[in-house]
Design a protein around this motif. Structure first.
Motif, PDB file in Angstrom:
ATOM      1  N   ASN A  27       2.014  -7.860 -11.207  1.00 46.99           N
ATOM      2  CA  ASN A  27       2.840  -9.007 -10.842  1.00 46.99           C
ATOM      3  C   ASN A  27       2.147 -10.341 -11.069  1.00 46.99           C
ATOM      4  OD1 ASN A  27       3.486  -6.890  -8.135  1.00 46.99           O
ATOM      5  ND2 ASN A  27       4.935  -7.192  -9.809  1.00 46.99           N
ATOM      6  N   LEU A  95       7.075  -3.473  -1.891  1.00 45.57           N
ATOM      7  CA  LEU A  95       6.905  -2.079  -2.320  1.00 45.57           C
ATOM      8  C   LEU A  95       5.856  -2.040  -3.429  1.00 45.57           C
ATOM      9  CD1 LEU A  95       7.826   0.919  -2.607  1.00 45.57           C
ATOM     10  CD2 LEU A  95       9.614   0.096  -4.152  1.00 45.57           C
ATOM     11  N   VAL A  97       3.418   0.807  -5.718  1.00 43.70           N
ATOM     12  CA  VAL A  97       2.956   2.160  -6.060  1.00 43.70           C
ATOM     13  C   VAL A  97       1.774   1.985  -7.021  1.00 43.70           C
ATOM     14  CG1 VAL A  97       3.563   4.322  -7.218  1.00 43.70           C
ATOM     15  CG2 VAL A  97       5.245   3.197  -5.719  1.00 43.70           C
ATOM     16  N   HIS A 102       2.715   5.591 -11.389  1.00 45.66           N
ATOM     17  CA  HIS A 102       4.064   5.109 -11.706  1.00 45.66           C
ATOM     18  C   HIS A 102       4.886   6.187 -12.416  1.00 45.66           C
ATOM     19  CE1 HIS A 102       3.183   0.468 -11.533  1.00 45.66           C
ATOM     20  NE2 HIS A 102       3.084   1.072 -10.358  1.00 45.66           N
ATOM     21  N   ARG A 103       6.194   6.048 -12.305  1.00 44.00           N
ATOM     22  CA  ARG A 103       7.193   6.902 -12.977  1.00 44.00           C
ATOM     23  C   ARG A 103       7.057   8.373 -12.575  1.00 44.00           C
ATOM     24  NH1 ARG A 103       9.868   3.373 -16.656  1.00 44.00           N
ATOM     25  NH2 ARG A 103      11.500   4.965 -16.735  1.00 44.00           N
ATOM     26  N   ARG A 104       6.711   8.587 -11.314  1.00 42.00           N
ATOM     27  CA  ARG A 104       6.671   9.959 -10.797  1.00 42.00           C
ATOM     28  C   ARG A 104       7.572  10.111  -9.582  1.00 42.00           C
ATOM     29  NH1 ARG A 104       0.486  11.368 -10.219  1.00 42.00           N
ATOM     30  NH2 ARG A 104       1.498  12.717  -8.691  1.00 42.00           N
ATOM     31  N   GLY A 105       8.454   9.125  -9.399  1.00 39.63           N
ATOM     32  CA  GLY A 105       9.440   9.234  -8.318  1.00 39.63           C
ATOM     33  C   GLY A 105       8.940   8.783  -6.955  1.00 39.63           C
ATOM     34  N   GLY A 107       8.155   5.563  -5.869  1.00 40.65           N
ATOM     35  CA  GLY A 107       8.922   4.403  -5.405  1.00 40.65           C
ATOM     36  C   GLY A 107      10.290   4.833  -4.909  1.00 40.65           C
ATOM     37  N   ARG A 108      10.927   5.694  -5.677  1.00 46.52           N
ATOM     38  CA  ARG A 108      12.265   6.190  -5.284  1.00 46.52           C
ATOM     39  C   ARG A 108      12.205   6.878  -3.921  1.00 46.52           C
ATOM     40  NH1 ARG A 108      13.728   9.818  -9.534  1.00 46.52           N
ATOM     41  NH2 ARG A 108      14.848   8.124 -10.541  1.00 46.52           N
ATOM     42  N   THR A 131      10.138  -8.597  -7.862  1.00 41.19           N
ATOM     43  CA  THR A 131       9.310  -9.153  -8.931  1.00 41.19           C
ATOM     44  C   THR A 131      10.040  -8.850 -10.242  1.00 41.19           C
ATOM     45  OG1 THR A 131       8.176  -7.056  -9.190  1.00 41.19           O
ATOM     46  CG2 THR A 131       7.194  -8.626  -7.652  1.00 41.19           C
ATOM     47  N   HIS A 133       8.895  -7.421 -12.750  1.00 42.71           N
ATOM     48  CA  HIS A 133       8.506  -6.062 -13.134  1.00 42.71           C
ATOM     49  C   HIS A 133       9.419  -5.012 -12.482  1.00 42.71           C
ATOM     50  CE1 HIS A 133       5.756  -2.674 -13.887  1.00 42.71           C
ATOM     51  NE2 HIS A 133       6.076  -2.295 -12.673  1.00 42.71           N
ATOM     52  N   PRO A 136      14.208  -3.540 -13.135  1.00 40.07           N
ATOM     53  CA  PRO A 136      14.844  -2.308 -13.639  1.00 40.07           C
ATOM     54  C   PRO A 136      14.801  -1.167 -12.618  1.00 40.07           C
ATOM     55  CG  PRO A 136      13.314  -3.199 -15.262  1.00 40.07           C
ATOM     56  CD  PRO A 136      13.099  -3.973 -13.996  1.00 40.07           C
TER      57      PRO A 136
HETATM   58  C1  COA Z   1       8.459  -0.987  -9.058  1.00 43.74           C
HETATM   59  C2  COA Z   1       7.629   0.209  -8.632  1.00 43.74           C
HETATM   60  C3  COA Z   1       7.477   0.210  -7.108  1.00 43.74           C
HETATM   61  C4  COA Z   1       8.339   1.497  -9.076  1.00 43.74           C
HETATM   62  O1  COA Z   1       7.624   2.613  -8.561  1.00 43.74           O
HETATM   63  P1  COA Z   1       7.604   4.039  -9.316  1.00 43.74           P
HETATM   64  O2  COA Z   1       7.070   5.019  -8.347  1.00 43.74           O
HETATM   65  O3  COA Z   1       6.908   3.920 -10.619  1.00 43.74           O
HETATM   66  O4  COA Z   1       9.161   4.275  -9.589  1.00 43.74           O
HETATM   67  P2  COA Z   1       9.913   5.695  -9.753  1.00 43.74           P
HETATM   68  O5  COA Z   1       9.035   6.644 -10.496  1.00 43.74           O
HETATM   69  O6  COA Z   1      10.386   6.137  -8.405  1.00 43.74           O
HETATM   70  O7  COA Z   1      11.140   5.245 -10.664  1.00 43.74           O
HETATM   71  C5  COA Z   1      12.433   5.677 -10.418  1.00 43.74           C
HETATM   72  C6  COA Z   1      13.346   5.152 -11.512  1.00 43.74           C
HETATM   73  O8  COA Z   1      13.349   3.716 -11.504  1.00 43.74           O
HETATM   74  C7  COA Z   1      13.416   3.225 -12.869  1.00 43.74           C
HETATM   75  N1  COA Z   1      12.155   2.564 -13.201  1.00 43.74           N
HETATM   76  C8  COA Z   1      10.989   2.584 -12.518  1.00 43.74           C
HETATM   77  N2  COA Z   1      10.057   1.802 -13.099  1.00 43.74           N
HETATM   78  C9  COA Z   1      10.650   1.293 -14.189  1.00 43.74           C
HETATM   79  C10 COA Z   1      10.204   0.409 -15.212  1.00 43.74           C
HETATM   80  N3  COA Z   1       8.951  -0.110 -15.213  1.00 43.74           N
HETATM   81  N4  COA Z   1      11.074   0.082 -16.203  1.00 43.74           N
HETATM   82  C11 COA Z   1      12.322   0.583 -16.223  1.00 43.74           C
HETATM   83  N5  COA Z   1      12.802   1.416 -15.255  1.00 43.74           N
HETATM   84  C12 COA Z   1      11.982   1.752 -14.271  1.00 43.74           C
HETATM   85  C13 COA Z   1      13.625   4.463 -13.736  1.00 43.74           C
HETATM   86  O9  COA Z   1      15.026   4.701 -13.796  1.00 43.74           O
HETATM   87  C14 COA Z   1      12.926   5.544 -12.915  1.00 43.74           C
HETATM   88  O10 COA Z   1      13.395   6.841 -13.200  1.00 43.74           O
HETATM   89  P3  COA Z   1      12.741   7.671 -14.452  1.00 43.74           P
HETATM   90  O11 COA Z   1      11.255   7.539 -14.331  1.00 43.74           O
HETATM   91  O12 COA Z   1      13.249   9.046 -14.204  1.00 43.74           O
HETATM   92  O13 COA Z   1      13.274   7.004 -15.682  1.00 43.74           O
HETATM   93  C15 COA Z   1       6.219   0.193  -9.296  1.00 43.74           C
HETATM   94  O14 COA Z   1       6.388   0.023 -10.699  1.00 43.74           O
HETATM   95  C16 COA Z   1       5.293  -0.899  -8.793  1.00 43.74           C
HETATM   96  O15 COA Z   1       4.600  -0.730  -7.803  1.00 43.74           O
HETATM   97  N6  COA Z   1       5.248  -2.044  -9.507  1.00 43.74           N
HETATM   98  C17 COA Z   1       4.329  -3.132  -9.207  1.00 43.74           C
HETATM   99  C18 COA Z   1       4.645  -3.790  -7.886  1.00 43.74           C
HETATM  100  C19 COA Z   1       6.043  -4.333  -7.823  1.00 43.74           C
HETATM  101  O16 COA Z   1       6.521  -5.016  -8.733  1.00 43.74           O
HETATM  102  N7  COA Z   1       6.693  -4.062  -6.694  1.00 43.74           N
HETATM  103  C20 COA Z   1       7.989  -4.547  -6.380  1.00 43.74           C
HETATM  104  C21 COA Z   1       7.869  -5.660  -5.411  1.00 43.74           C
HETATM  105  S1  COA Z   1       9.493  -6.220  -4.918  1.00 43.74           S
END
Ligand code: COA
Length: 170
Positions: A27, A95, A97, A102-105, A107-108, A131, A133, A136
């Motif tokens: 971020n 939030l 992760v 990342h992308r292992r579910g 955050g979900r 953010t 980032h 999506p």
């Molecule tokens: C945003 C964040 C919390 C997502 O966590 P994550 O555990 O990687 O997300 P998930 O694996 O649960 O993703 C679930 C779905 O969300 C979508 N998704 C997640 N990250 C994505 C990305 N970077 N780009 C596009 N879609 C995304 C996808 O549909 C994904 O499903 P898929 O992997 O089966 O395609 C993580 O990227 C993060 O910590 N980012 C930096 C900090 C931040 O920006 N936090 C938000 C503050 S408001």
């Protein structure tokens, strides 16, 4: 195995490192060092053993609900939320992760647990400031953009682009 569980005070140092590292890498990475340090606030000192630093981190993590994702004894995700805004909407405050997970579910899973807890109490509207980032990610979880992008304050830093979003539970 991944576990989503409530945060305890003893998790503060480890949760603080996850927040510091993820926030800086995903971020604040485009910012000048000085600005990044201001925006990190107490998390700049996530690896300091000083009690004052650790106390400030614990205070910054505090929220009505804090959840952590734990895998193999390591904290790999942190969600803070539950504050109510002036319109009585429930706020998902932050939030993070770990990048290596990342992308292992994860955050979900954190968002699902958080929303479930508040829906069970009758909450129907969630809001957050995403953010760039994370936009999506939130779009994939039913959140919609509620206004244009704003530049917000983060601790002593100003000018972090942020997308207001909300989700209405039907
Ligand atoms: C945003 C964040 C919390 C997502 O966590 P994550 O555990 O990687 O997300 P998930 O694996 O649960 O993703 C679930 C779905 O969300 C979508 N998704 C997640 N990250 C994505 C990305 N970077 N780009 C596009 N879609 C995304 C996808 O549909 C994904 O499903 P898929 O992997 O089966 O395609 C993580 O990227 C993060 O910590 N980012 C930096 C900090 C931040 O920006 N936090 C938000 C503050 S408001």
């Amino acid at each position: 195995m991944l576990a989503i569980r409530p945060y305890h005070q003893r998790d503060a140092a480890r949760a603080g490192m996850v927040i510091a590292d993820t926030y800086a890498a995903f971020n604040l990475n485009q910012m000048a060092v000085e600005q990044r340090e201001l925006m990190l606030g107490p998390f700049l000192h996530a690896r300091s053993a000083e009690e004052l630093h650790q106390r400030a981190i614990a205070a910054a993590i505090r929220a009505p609900t804090v959840l952590v994702a734990e895998e193999a004894g390591n904290i790999v995700g942190v969600l803070r939320g539950g504050r109510m805004d002036e319109l009585r909407r429930t706020v998902l405050q932050s939030l993070f992760v770990s990048g290596s997970h990342h992308r292992r579910g994860i955050g979900r899973a954190l968002v699902k647990e958080f929303e479930g807890e508040y829906v069970a109490r009758g909450v129907t509207v969630f809001k957050l400031l995403a953010t760039m980032h994370a936009v999506p990610f939130y779009l994939a979880h039913g959140y919609r953009k509620s206004t244009g992008v704003r530049n917000i304050r983060s601790f002593d830093g100003v000018g972090l682009p942020s997308q207001p979003m909300k989700k209405v539970i039907k």
